[in-house]
Motif scaffolding. Structure first.
Motif, PDB file in Angstrom:
ATOM      1  N   SER A  61      27.759  -4.907  17.631  1.00  0.00           N
ATOM      2  CA  SER A  61      27.116  -5.828  18.575  1.00  0.00           C
ATOM      3  C   SER A  61      27.285  -5.353  20.011  1.00  0.00           C
ATOM      4  O   SER A  61      26.335  -5.388  20.805  1.00  0.00           O
ATOM      5  CB  SER A  61      27.694  -7.239  18.413  1.00  0.00           C
ATOM      6  OG  SER A  61      27.416  -7.753  17.130  1.00  0.00           O
ATOM      7  N   LEU A  65      24.173  -4.161  22.214  1.00  0.00           N
ATOM      8  CA  LEU A  65      23.831  -4.781  23.494  1.00  0.00           C
ATOM      9  C   LEU A  65      23.696  -3.728  24.588  1.00  0.00           C
ATOM     10  O   LEU A  65      22.757  -3.776  25.399  1.00  0.00           O
ATOM     11  CB  LEU A  65      24.907  -5.803  23.866  1.00  0.00           C
ATOM     12  CG  LEU A  65      24.715  -6.542  25.199  1.00  0.00           C
ATOM     13  CD1 LEU A  65      23.387  -7.280  25.218  1.00  0.00           C
ATOM     14  CD2 LEU A  65      25.876  -7.504  25.439  1.00  0.00           C
ATOM     15  N   PHE A 152      18.625  -7.454  20.118  1.00  0.00           N
ATOM     16  CA  PHE A 152      18.936  -7.826  21.499  1.00  0.00           C
ATOM     17  C   PHE A 152      17.758  -7.538  22.435  1.00  0.00           C
ATOM     18  O   PHE A 152      17.451  -8.343  23.326  1.00  0.00           O
ATOM     19  CB  PHE A 152      20.172  -7.063  21.987  1.00  0.00           C
ATOM     20  CG  PHE A 152      21.477  -7.728  21.638  1.00  0.00           C
ATOM     21  CD1 PHE A 152      21.819  -8.944  22.205  1.00  0.00           C
ATOM     22  CD2 PHE A 152      22.366  -7.130  20.765  1.00  0.00           C
ATOM     23  CE1 PHE A 152      23.024  -9.570  21.901  1.00  0.00           C
ATOM     24  CE2 PHE A 152      23.572  -7.742  20.446  1.00  0.00           C
ATOM     25  CZ  PHE A 152      23.905  -8.966  21.020  1.00  0.00           C
ATOM     26  N   GLY A 155      15.154 -10.180  22.067  1.00  0.00           N
ATOM     27  CA  GLY A 155      15.612 -11.446  22.634  1.00  0.00           C
ATOM     28  C   GLY A 155      15.584 -11.444  24.148  1.00  0.00           C
ATOM     29  O   GLY A 155      15.177 -12.436  24.773  1.00  0.00           O
ATOM     30  N   LEU A 183      21.049 -13.667  29.173  1.00  0.00           N
ATOM     31  CA  LEU A 183      21.790 -13.642  27.909  1.00  0.00           C
ATOM     32  C   LEU A 183      21.899 -15.013  27.242  1.00  0.00           C
ATOM     33  O   LEU A 183      21.670 -15.119  26.028  1.00  0.00           O
ATOM     34  CB  LEU A 183      23.177 -13.030  28.132  1.00  0.00           C
ATOM     35  CG  LEU A 183      23.971 -12.699  26.861  1.00  0.00           C
ATOM     36  CD1 LEU A 183      23.182 -11.735  25.979  1.00  0.00           C
ATOM     37  CD2 LEU A 183      25.325 -12.095  27.228  1.00  0.00           C
ATOM     38  N   PRO A 184      22.237 -16.094  27.979  1.00  0.00           N
ATOM     39  CA  PRO A 184      22.322 -17.407  27.312  1.00  0.00           C
ATOM     40  C   PRO A 184      21.017 -17.817  26.638  1.00  0.00           C
ATOM     41  O   PRO A 184      21.037 -18.423  25.557  1.00  0.00           O
ATOM     42  CB  PRO A 184      22.691 -18.357  28.463  1.00  0.00           C
ATOM     43  CG  PRO A 184      23.385 -17.498  29.457  1.00  0.00           C
ATOM     44  CD  PRO A 184      22.666 -16.180  29.391  1.00  0.00           C
ATOM     45  N   ILE A 187      20.248 -15.591  23.476  1.00  0.00           N
ATOM     46  CA  ILE A 187      21.064 -15.903  22.301  1.00  0.00           C
ATOM     47  C   ILE A 187      20.322 -16.824  21.353  1.00  0.00           C
ATOM     48  O   ILE A 187      20.421 -16.697  20.124  1.00  0.00           O
ATOM     49  CB  ILE A 187      22.405 -16.543  22.732  1.00  0.00           C
ATOM     50  CG1 ILE A 187      23.304 -15.493  23.407  1.00  0.00           C
ATOM     51  CG2 ILE A 187      23.131 -17.160  21.541  1.00  0.00           C
ATOM     52  CD1 ILE A 187      23.766 -14.383  22.490  1.00  0.00           C
ATOM     53  N   ARG A 188      19.571 -17.784  21.899  1.00  0.00           N
ATOM     54  CA  ARG A 188      18.812 -18.711  21.051  1.00  0.00           C
ATOM     55  C   ARG A 188      17.808 -17.960  20.167  1.00  0.00           C
ATOM     56  O   ARG A 188      17.572 -18.339  19.026  1.00  0.00           O
ATOM     57  CB  ARG A 188      18.051 -19.725  21.914  1.00  0.00           C
ATOM     58  CG  ARG A 188      18.936 -20.665  22.726  1.00  0.00           C
ATOM     59  CD  ARG A 188      18.067 -21.549  23.622  1.00  0.00           C
ATOM     60  NE  ARG A 188      18.867 -22.436  24.447  1.00  0.00           N
ATOM     61  CZ  ARG A 188      19.242 -23.665  24.076  1.00  0.00           C
ATOM     62  NH1 ARG A 188      18.886 -24.119  22.895  1.00  0.00           N
ATOM     63  NH2 ARG A 188      19.969 -24.417  24.882  1.00  0.00           N
ATOM     64  N   ILE A 190      17.971 -14.565  19.392  1.00  0.00           N
ATOM     65  CA  ILE A 190      18.539 -13.505  18.562  1.00  0.00           C
ATOM     66  C   ILE A 190      19.507 -14.016  17.497  1.00  0.00           C
ATOM     67  O   ILE A 190      19.860 -13.258  16.583  1.00  0.00           O
ATOM     68  CB  ILE A 190      19.281 -12.462  19.420  1.00  0.00           C
ATOM     69  CG1 ILE A 190      20.548 -13.070  20.050  1.00  0.00           C
ATOM     70  CG2 ILE A 190      18.371 -11.899  20.481  1.00  0.00           C
ATOM     71  CD1 ILE A 190      21.364 -12.087  20.849  1.00  0.00           C
ATOM     72  N   LEU A 191      19.937 -15.283  17.594  1.00  0.00           N
ATOM     73  CA  LEU A 191      20.946 -15.766  16.644  1.00  0.00           C
ATOM     74  C   LEU A 191      20.526 -15.654  15.181  1.00  0.00           C
ATOM     75  O   LEU A 191      21.301 -15.155  14.356  1.00  0.00           O
ATOM     76  CB  LEU A 191      21.345 -17.207  16.981  1.00  0.00           C
ATOM     77  CG  LEU A 191      22.485 -17.779  16.126  1.00  0.00           C
ATOM     78  CD1 LEU A 191      23.755 -16.954  16.301  1.00  0.00           C
ATOM     79  CD2 LEU A 191      22.753 -19.241  16.480  1.00  0.00           C
ATOM     80  N   LEU A 194      20.461 -11.957  14.132  1.00  0.00           N
ATOM     81  CA  LEU A 194      21.819 -11.444  14.258  1.00  0.00           C
ATOM     82  C   LEU A 194      22.687 -11.964  13.116  1.00  0.00           C
ATOM     83  O   LEU A 194      23.521 -11.240  12.571  1.00  0.00           O
ATOM     84  CB  LEU A 194      22.402 -11.863  15.613  1.00  0.00           C
ATOM     85  CG  LEU A 194      23.560 -11.023  16.158  1.00  0.00           C
ATOM     86  CD1 LEU A 194      23.118  -9.578  16.374  1.00  0.00           C
ATOM     87  CD2 LEU A 194      24.080 -11.621  17.465  1.00  0.00           C
ATOM     88  N   GLU A 256      22.489 -22.643  13.996  1.00  0.00           N
ATOM     89  CA  GLU A 256      21.132 -22.525  14.526  1.00  0.00           C
ATOM     90  C   GLU A 256      20.522 -23.899  14.777  1.00  0.00           C
ATOM     91  O   GLU A 256      19.843 -24.125  15.789  1.00  0.00           O
ATOM     92  CB  GLU A 256      20.252 -21.746  13.542  1.00  0.00           C
ATOM     93  CG  GLU A 256      20.604 -20.274  13.414  1.00  0.00           C
ATOM     94  CD  GLU A 256      19.887 -19.623  12.239  1.00  0.00           C
ATOM     95  OE1 GLU A 256      18.835 -20.165  11.818  1.00  0.00           O
ATOM     96  OE2 GLU A 256      20.375 -18.607  11.724  1.00  0.00           O
TER      97      GLU A 256
END
Length: 264
Positions: A61, A65, A152, A155, A183-184, A187-188, A190-191, A194, A256
């Motif tokens: 990870s 990134l 990443f 996203g 990034l925040p 994350i929604r 790519i979760l 990932l 999620e």
């Protein structure tokens, strides 16, 4: 036609059936001496499997990134280096990468270290000083980093450019914009993929058995070769992996859902 929301509310009959099968298998482990003995032996490999997965995924990870940021850089050189790495690594099967890292890259690293230490008169390292467990973990990290880099990247690119421009107008530097804005929100997006990669790595960690690392699969092979009860032994191997992956999948799905329900 049932929309996505209707599908999300479907009663999980599959989980009831799967849960029933797993409960029946664990019951067999409790009442059958052979199953109990096999489970006791294989459970020693769970720690190795969990260690390889967590360590390898963390390394993958972080590397992914970095590669994603490089691939979106304004520098042509950084973009080309990232693309070269991603395309080469994605084109090599994991098991081939595992063998290559274990028997080519690892000795090369030891040679480079010894070459650097030679002028200092330090005692040279031996190839066997690089444990097979860490070679296998490094190989998985390298292999998955290329796939995670693309997750990443997608996203990050999905974040609204207007928000980045607004943050820039507020005087935030590039690092602050990335850490606080990009990034925040990424994350929604790519979760889910990932999480899929994480579950996949749990299963692919079984490949470390080709190096003789004592994970669940390796202990299963050794146990089956000793008791000749392949059916029972590999039933337990499958049960352990299934328990790990189903528990992770359900946990990730719940996470999620919480992130979707969380206000933006």
């Amino acid at each position: 036609m049932i929309g996505p929301s209707g599908q999300d509310k479907d009663f999980p009959y599959w989980l009831v059936v799967l849960g029933g099968l797993m409960v029946w298998m664990f019951y067999q482990v409790a009442v059958n001496d052979l199953y109990s003995q096999v489970m006791g032996t294989l459970s020693k490999g769970i720690r190795i499997t969990v260690f390889v997965t967590l360590t390898g995924f963390t390394m993958a990870s972080l590397t992914g990134l970095l590669l994603a940021v490089m691939s979106l850089s304004k520098s042509l050189i950084l973009r080309q280096i990232a693309r070269f790495y991603i395309e080469v690594v994605r084109g090599i099967p994991i098991i081939v990468l595992l063998l290559y890292v274990a028997f080519v890259v690892a000795p090369g690293i030891i040679y480079a270290i010894n070459w650097a230490l030679e002028p200092l008169g330090a005692e040279p390292f031996r190839t066997r000083d690089f444990p097979l467990l860490w070679r296998a973990t490094l190989a998985l990290a390298i292999g998955y980093s290329a796939f995670i880099a693309e997750v990443f990247r997608a996203g990050i690119q999905a974040v609204d450019q207007g928000q980045i421009e607004a943050a820039e107008a507020l005087g935030l530097n590039r690092w602050q914009r990335f850490r606080l804005i990009v990034l925040p929100q990424a994350i929604r997006t790519i979760l889910p993929p990932l999480g899929n990669d994480f579950v996949a790595m749990v299963k692919d960690s079984s490949l470390v058995s080709v190096l003789g690392v004592s994970d669940i699969t390796q202990l299963g092979k050794v146990t089956a070769a000793g008791n000749f009860r392949y059916f029972e032994t590999y039933n337990i191997v499958a049960l352990i992996y299934l328990t790990l992956t189903v528990a992770l999948s359900l946990g990730l799905r719940r996470l999620e859902q919480k992130m979707r329900d969380k206000p933006h």
